[in-house]
Design an enzyme around this catalytic site. Structure first.
Site, PDB file in Angstrom:
ATOM      1  CG  ASP B  95      -2.147   0.907   0.919  1.00  0.00           C
ATOM      2  OD1 ASP B  95      -2.140   1.579  -0.128  1.00  0.00           O
ATOM      3  OD2 ASP B  95      -3.060   0.942   1.743  1.00  0.00           O
ATOM      4  CG  HIS B 399       2.468   3.368  10.871  1.00  0.00           C
ATOM      5  ND1 HIS B 399       2.823   2.340  11.696  1.00  0.00           N
ATOM      6  CD2 HIS B 399       1.630   2.830   9.943  1.00  0.00           C
ATOM      7  CE1 HIS B 399       2.240   1.232  11.286  1.00  0.00           C
ATOM      8  NE2 HIS B 399       1.512   1.498  10.245  1.00  0.00           N
ATOM      9  CB  ALA B 401      -2.223   0.958  17.634  1.00  0.00           C
TER      10      ALA B 401
END
Lengths: 140, 476
Positions: B95, B399, B401
């Site tokens: 992604d 970035h 959790a």
């Protein structure tokens, strides 16, 4: 020998797909079923339409990733889901048919979209009981 | 993870001394508690990355690091092209340029009370989310290439947002060096109907409220105050990025031996920056970054349209837009000298400190806003890049959790309907196409983002500015 089956195996961020069967071809088919099951219950996918697919790779493991990525691509661009597969292998060349139908969100309740098949936990091998296993993690 | 494998440099820094084929040390920034919980695979992956040619300084991992593909998620590594450095499709991920942007609204909690349900419904209908959803914009071949070249700038030119938005996006909203001719027809076809869609998995659009401010001066510079309503969007480059990742990963795996690169893990597939394949990937990957920036820009426009109908008094300026999965050419000090490096951030946020020339003028004194998304139903955080952070790990922070358990396990633990009802009881409205998807993304399936952010702050990666809680979540 184990009956043909598919299963998921855990990966911390994503999910693993695994096909197990008496033949390598069926193991590839079962891995594809496991891929569909990441998205929806394969039993809800009617075999209304058939498409033909083929790919080629330097070895059986890369071929498995190619096969799953081909299905991911067809699902994305045709907006379809597939619930039945027939795979034929000749060396490291794969020719397949996949049956499925248009994705209907209200009926299939897709849990997640698969981004790609990865080389993580990738394994295509014959096990001591002679059954074949074909597996890898898919990125969701 | 076995802490005996590390040398503890400070309370929040853990070092792996180079051994075997490692060219540089491994460094993980985390608290002892996060280290103990961390997957042992992170150690293996940080170590593997340290073996890649041309790596500079160290193979880093952020406090939210977890088992990824080749690179750990939360991994940062920079490569020097002049020293045979590589670019890795696995080091960027599928992604490409997945990221977060946050919009200010000028609204406060009480403005929302009467219209929260209506707003949730309107956003749910306006924002295409989940598998099979399509955007209203279809790009022909010419327009697709323009989008891939122009990014958010292209989107603004087409009427999605304003020029002021571009200032608040990394790279001014347009990644230079994008080469649409290196993007395959398949990747473009996969994107045809997906412009302006959220995607699925952990992607979301949230209406949030600022509940705590830790650094008032920086918060003021960001335009953020306690009680304020903001909107955050988390999504990426959709099918186009996934397809580029897929195709180049394979090409790099096959080509690596020819370049004399021995891959410790196939997923680390890479090519020399200076090679034709490396350059082709960089051209395609940058085009995917633009796709992600354009996508978030279109979603911003759709969000503004909804707000203009439901809460016409609201203006939604962009606070900032950060990308997580990228490889960017940046100048950093190495041994006291500025050097151009190819910095890979895989599930890590760029966190440039105050004074950095790439920051918009009005944020330059405060430092770059670092937007850390929580999981559905939990807090998110706004941090700021620091000068100290620039000295280590090339100005990078965590970035998000990070998952604490697999989707598999989450499905066994929760039902989607119950998660939605429980969160509604806490005043958080969830809208999603798929209850199974909600269960897989249940808040309990993720690590405590607060602990990750505290570790990032203490480790000097970025400074905590504010905490926001979700009020409405449109889940992809």
């Amino acid at each position: 020998m184990a009956a043909a089956r598919w299963e998921h195996f855990p990966h911390q961020a994503d999910i693993g797909v695994r096909g197990v069967s008496a033949t390598l071809e069926q193991a590839f088919e079962q891995a594809a079923m496991a891929l569909t099951a990441v998205i929806t219950d394969p039993a809800t996918v009617a075999p209304r339409e058939m498409i033909r697919l083929s790919c080629e790779a330097p070895d059986a493991e890369l071929l498995l990733v190619d096969w799953l990525n081909l299905l991911i691509y067809e699902m994305a661009t045709r907006n379809m889901l597939f619930g039945r597969f027939e795979v034929h292998l000749q060396g490291n060349r794969l020719a397949a048919q996949a049956w499925g139908e248009a994705l209907e969100p209200a009926r299939h309740h897709p849990a997640v979209e698969v981004k790609g098949a990865t080389y993580t936990a990738l394994r295509v091998a014959q096990q001591p009981d002679e059954s074949w296993v074909a597996q890898c993690v898919v990125d969701v | 993870m076995d802490l005996a494998l590390f040398e503890r440099v400070s309370e929040f820094e853990w070092r792996i001394r180079p051994f075997g084929r490692m060219r540089v040390p491994g460094v993980i920034f985390a608290s002892e508690a996060l280290m103990r919980e961390m997957d042992a695979k992170v150690y293996e992956q940080v170590t593997n990355v340290a073996m890649l040619p041309g790596i500079v300084g160290a193979s880093f991992a952020m406090p939210d690091a977890h088992w990824g593909y080749g690179f750990p998620i939360g991994g940062v590594a920079a490569f020097d092209a002049d020293a045979g450095g590589v670019v890795s499709a696995g080091g960027v991920g599928f992604d490409i340029s997945c990221g977060v942007r946050t919009l200010l609204t000028g609204l406060h909690g009480e403005d929302l009370d009467a219209v929260k349900e209506r707003l949730a419904e309107a956003l749910y209908h306006a924002i295409p989310a989940g598998m099979g959803s399509t955007g209203a914009i279809r790009l022909d071949a010419v327009e697709m290439d323009r989008m891939l070249k122009g990014g958010a700038r292209w989107a603004v030119e087409r009427g999605f947002g304003s020029a002021a938005d571009l200032e608040r996006i990394e790279e001014g909203g347009c990644m230079k060096g994008a080469d649409p001719s290196q993007v395959s027809d398949q990747a473009k076809k996969r994107q045809r109907d997906e412009m302006g869609t959220l995607g699925s998995g952990n992607h979301y659009l949230e209406i949030q409220q600022v509940t705590e401010v830790y650094a008032p001066e920086i918060a003021a510079a960001f335009g953020v105050g306690e009680g304020d309503i903001v909107v955050s969007i988390h999504c990426g480059s959709r099918g186009l990025g996934h397809q580029i990742g897929t195709e180049f990963l394979k090409r790099m795996v096959i080509a690596a031996p020819g370049y004399g690169i021995e891959l410790p893990d196939r997923e680390l597939a890479c090519a020399p920056i200076a090679s034709p394949l490396g350059q082709e990937y960089l051209g395609a990957m940058r085009a995917a970054i633009n796709c992600a920036l354009a996508n978030r820009q279109i979603l911003t426009h759709l969000t503004r349209q909804v707000f203009s109908e439901v809460l016409p008094q609201a203006r939604l300026p962009l606070l900032y837009d950060v990308s997580h999965n990228t490889c960017k050419v940046e100048e950093h000090k190495v041994d006291g000298r500025l050097k151009k490096l190819h910095v890979h951030r895989k599930g890590a946020t760029r966190a440039f400190g105050p004074g950095h020339p790439d920051l918009p003028r009005d944020l330059r004194d405060a430092g770059q806003p670092v937007l850390i998304g929580g999981s559905m139903g939990t807090s998110s955080y706004i941090l700021a890049g620091t000068e100290a952070g620039m000295q280590r790990a090339f100005g990078s922070a965590c970035h998000g959790a990070g998952r604490a358990m697999s989707r598999h396990q989450a499905l066994r633990n929760w039902s989607g309907r119950k998660v939605v009802d429980d969160l509604a009881g806490h005043g958080i409205l969830i809208r999603s196409l798929s209850m199974r998807g909600v269960a897989e993304e249940a808040p309990g399936a993720y690590k405590d983002v607060g602990e990750v952010v505290d570790a990032a702050d203490h480790a000097g990666r970025a400074r905590k500015v504010a905490r926001v809680k979700p009020l409405v979540c449109i889940k992809g």
